[in-house]
Scaffold this active site. Structure first.
Site, PDB file in Angstrom:
ATOM      1  CB  ILE A   9      17.071  41.807 -38.010  1.00  0.00           C
ATOM      2  CG1 ILE A   9      17.034  40.690 -36.957  1.00  0.00           C
ATOM      3  CG2 ILE A   9      15.660  42.156 -38.476  1.00  0.00           C
ATOM      4  CD1 ILE A   9      16.205  41.030 -35.726  1.00  0.00           C
ATOM      5  CB  THR A  10      17.583  43.226 -43.706  1.00  0.00           C
ATOM      6  OG1 THR A  10      16.367  42.544 -44.050  1.00  0.00           O
ATOM      7  CG2 THR A  10      18.781  42.324 -43.993  1.00  0.00           C
ATOM      8  N   GLY A  11      16.329  45.748 -42.319  1.00  0.00           N
ATOM      9  CA  GLY A  11      15.180  46.630 -42.064  1.00  0.00           C
ATOM     10  C   GLY A  11      14.906  46.723 -40.578  1.00  0.00           C
ATOM     11  CB  ALA A  12      17.087  46.045 -37.745  1.00  0.00           C
ATOM     12  N   GLY A  15       9.529  49.495 -37.419  1.00  0.00           N
ATOM     13  CA  GLY A  15       8.468  48.515 -37.624  1.00  0.00           C
ATOM     14  C   GLY A  15       8.744  47.110 -37.118  1.00  0.00           C
ATOM     15  N   GLY A 125      27.863  30.510 -46.093  1.00  0.00           N
ATOM     16  CA  GLY A 125      29.038  29.929 -45.426  1.00  0.00           C
ATOM     17  C   GLY A 125      28.963  30.159 -43.915  1.00  0.00           C
ATOM     18  CE1 TYR A 164       5.396  44.739 -49.808  1.00  0.00           C
ATOM     19  CE2 TYR A 164       3.080  44.103 -49.882  1.00  0.00           C
ATOM     20  CZ  TYR A 164       4.279  44.215 -49.188  1.00  0.00           C
ATOM     21  OH  TYR A 164       4.364  43.786 -47.885  1.00  0.00           O
TER      22      TYR A 164
HETATM   23  N1  LIG Z   1       3.070  46.409 -42.243  1.00  0.00           N
HETATM   24  C1  LIG Z   1       2.326  45.461 -42.787  1.00  0.00           C
HETATM   25  O1  LIG Z   1       1.089  45.510 -42.708  1.00  0.00           O
HETATM   26  C2  LIG Z   1       2.961  44.304 -43.498  1.00  0.00           C
HETATM   27  C3  LIG Z   1       2.136  43.261 -43.941  1.00  0.00           C
HETATM   28  C4  LIG Z   1       2.727  42.172 -44.587  1.00  0.00           C
HETATM   29  C5  LIG Z   1       4.099  42.169 -44.781  1.00  0.00           C
HETATM   30  N2  LIG Z   1       4.870  43.194 -44.359  1.00  0.00           N
HETATM   31  C6  LIG Z   1       6.332  43.094 -44.578  1.00  0.00           C
HETATM   32  O2  LIG Z   1       7.012  43.353 -43.361  1.00  0.00           O
HETATM   33  C7  LIG Z   1       8.341  43.778 -43.660  1.00  0.00           C
HETATM   34  C8  LIG Z   1       8.705  44.936 -42.741  1.00  0.00           C
HETATM   35  O3  LIG Z   1       7.895  46.047 -43.065  1.00  0.00           O
HETATM   36  P1  LIG Z   1       7.228  46.951 -41.950  1.00  0.00           P
HETATM   37  O4  LIG Z   1       5.780  46.772 -42.038  1.00  0.00           O
HETATM   38  O5  LIG Z   1       7.905  46.784 -40.645  1.00  0.00           O
HETATM   39  O6  LIG Z   1       7.509  48.411 -42.553  1.00  0.00           O
HETATM   40  P2  LIG Z   1       8.632  49.491 -42.223  1.00  0.00           P
HETATM   41  O7  LIG Z   1       8.477  50.001 -40.839  1.00  0.00           O
HETATM   42  O8  LIG Z   1       8.554  50.481 -43.340  1.00  0.00           O
HETATM   43  O9  LIG Z   1       9.984  48.667 -42.296  1.00  0.00           O
HETATM   44  C9  LIG Z   1      10.631  48.365 -43.517  1.00  0.00           C
HETATM   45  C10 LIG Z   1      12.110  48.391 -43.248  1.00  0.00           C
HETATM   46  O10 LIG Z   1      12.800  48.069 -44.454  1.00  0.00           O
HETATM   47  C11 LIG Z   1      13.850  49.000 -44.605  1.00  0.00           C
HETATM   48  N3  LIG Z   1      14.190  49.213 -46.014  1.00  0.00           N
HETATM   49  C12 LIG Z   1      13.381  49.607 -47.027  1.00  0.00           C
HETATM   50  N4  LIG Z   1      14.085  49.729 -48.152  1.00  0.00           N
HETATM   51  C13 LIG Z   1      15.367  49.426 -47.854  1.00  0.00           C
HETATM   52  C14 LIG Z   1      16.570  49.392 -48.588  1.00  0.00           C
HETATM   53  N5  LIG Z   1      16.621  49.711 -49.888  1.00  0.00           N
HETATM   54  N6  LIG Z   1      17.705  49.041 -47.956  1.00  0.00           N
HETATM   55  C15 LIG Z   1      17.697  48.746 -46.636  1.00  0.00           C
HETATM   56  N7  LIG Z   1      16.590  48.758 -45.881  1.00  0.00           N
HETATM   57  C16 LIG Z   1      15.444  49.105 -46.486  1.00  0.00           C
HETATM   58  C17 LIG Z   1      13.316  50.275 -44.024  1.00  0.00           C
HETATM   59  O11 LIG Z   1      14.390  51.129 -43.712  1.00  0.00           O
HETATM   60  P3  LIG Z   1      14.179  52.718 -43.586  1.00  0.00           P
HETATM   61  O12 LIG Z   1      13.760  52.917 -42.157  1.00  0.00           O
HETATM   62  O13 LIG Z   1      15.506  53.270 -43.906  1.00  0.00           O
HETATM   63  O14 LIG Z   1      13.124  53.096 -44.569  1.00  0.00           O
HETATM   64  C18 LIG Z   1      12.588  49.750 -42.796  1.00  0.00           C
HETATM   65  O15 LIG Z   1      13.470  49.599 -41.704  1.00  0.00           O
HETATM   66  C19 LIG Z   1       8.378  44.105 -45.142  1.00  0.00           C
HETATM   67  O16 LIG Z   1       9.049  43.072 -45.840  1.00  0.00           O
HETATM   68  C20 LIG Z   1       6.903  44.131 -45.541  1.00  0.00           C
HETATM   69  O17 LIG Z   1       6.721  43.740 -46.877  1.00  0.00           O
HETATM   70  C21 LIG Z   1       4.344  44.261 -43.712  1.00  0.00           C
END
Ligand SMILES: NC(=O)c1ccc[n+]([C@@H]2O[C@H](COP(=O)([O-])OP(=O)(O)OC[C@H]3O[C@@H](n4cnc5c(N)ncnc54)[C@H](OP(=O)(O)O)[C@@H]3O)[C@@H](O)[C@H]2O)c1
Length: 296
Positions: A9-12, A15, A125, A164
């Site tokens: 999982i990325t961004g783990a 959130g 792969g 975005y």
């Molecule tokens: N929240 C909403 O309402 C919502 C609605 C629709 C879709 N989404 C989607 O849900 C997904 C998760 O977002 P979230 O809402 O959980 O927000 P979040 O808490 O800000 O999580 C985003 C994650 O992505 C990581 N990230 C950002 N830039 C990165 C980079 N350059 N390299 C590696 N990791 C990176 C962040 O790491 P850091 O902790 O280091 O910043 C964080 O762990 C996103 O794709 C977002 O577009 C969210």
């Protein structure tokens, strides 16, 4: 149900990604948590350890906006596991002002789309080495209807929301195109929108995205992270979707994305452009050549 499964999982570290990591580790999966900050990674791992019923999670550090980091990450994953059952491309960000990644690419596109595109290609792969594997891309309902390839990196009329929404359309087009390219293989490709979820996202992005979040909070539609993560956990683990591929989900059900995201020529063109921007070159042979349908 997820015992013996390896999930990346990325961004783990925060959130939705952290909530998915906890839920899947709770089902017994061995979770590889990708984060970019060592301290946040450590805190997140401590949380997932408490939920895990199988192997403790592993943390891997990478900035997904950097292609060198993505390549290094893929190498680390390849050296640490023989197969990957689930890849969840969840990391995402938005930027108030136009910025460039270390590779000189508009940073929203680099982080939200090209990071996932490159990582997925490099890990195909390992995904194929699993008997049946799943790719889950996290997108958003707020996606554009099409792509202006002449302004893909928003040199003109940059706006955080515009960048975005464009990157989130790329996530969907990529998901559908990947499903077509993987047709006949044992790898599925789906995407979902978590819905308006209470995370760090808007706080980090600021500007108009923060304003939208405040409105969502005011009218009471922001959901807790566990709820936002639910459809992702379902797509990663449920036998109900074992044969589903090339679909967009919302609230646990298949939904329609904007009409333009179904345009196959746009998706094929985006693939070629992304391939060029990531300079896949020889690595391409290593990925899709091995994806020919399995002999029965
Ligand atoms: N929240 C909403 O309402 C919502 C609605 C629709 C879709 N989404 C989607 O849900 C997904 C998760 O977002 P979230 O809402 O959980 O927000 P979040 O808490 O800000 O999580 C985003 C994650 O992505 C990581 N990230 C950002 N830039 C990165 C980079 N350059 N390299 C590696 N990791 C990176 C962040 O790491 P850091 O902790 O280091 O910043 C964080 O762990 C996103 O794709 C977002 O577009 C969210």
């Amino acid at each position: 149900m997820m015992q013996d499964k390896t999930v990346l999982i990325t961004g783990a570290s925060t959130g939705t990604g952290l909530a998915m990591a906890s839920a899947l580790a709770g089902m017994g999966a061995s979770v590889l948590m990708v984060s970019r900050d060592p301290e946040r990674a450590r805190r997140a791992r401590d949380e997932v350890v408490k939920a895990a019923t199988g192997k403790p999670p592993t943390t891997l550090l990478a900035d997904l906006s950097s292609q060198a980091d993505v390549r290094r990450l893929a190498g680390l994953v390849e050296s640490s596991t023989g197969r990957l059952d689930v890849l969840i491309n969840n990391a995402g960000a938005a930027f108030r002002h136009r910025q460039l990644s270390v590779d000189g690419i508009e940073r929203t596109l680099a982080t939200n789309h090209l990071g996932s595109f490159l990582l997925t290609n490099l890990l195909l792969g390992l995904l194929r080495a699993a008997r049946a594997s799943r790719i889950v891309n996290v997108t958003a309902r707020m996606h554009t209807n099409g792509i202006d390839f002449d302004n893909l990196q928003l040199e003109h009329r940059y706006g955080a929301l515009r960048a975005y929404a464009l990157s989130k359309a790329c996530n969907i087009l990529f998901t559908y195109e990947l499903a077509r390219r993987l047709s006949g293989s044992s790898i599925q490709s789906n995407c979902f929108c978590p819905g308006p979820t209470e995370t760090n996202f808007a706080r980090t992005a600021g500007g108009s995205i923060r304003v939208l979040e405040s409105v969502a909070r005011l009218i009471g539609v922001l959901r807790p992270v566990e709820e936002g993560a639910r459809t992702g956990v379902y797509l990663a683990s449920s036998p109900e979707v074992a044969n589903v591929t090339g679909r967009y989900f919302r609230n646990g059900k298949p939904a329609r994305s904007k009409p333009g995201t179904y345009d196959e020529s746009t998706a094929a063109r985006l693939w070629e452009v992304s391939d060029g921007l990531c300079r896949l070159g020889n690595e391409r042979n290593r990925t899709f050549v091995s994806i020919a349908p399995m002999a029965s």
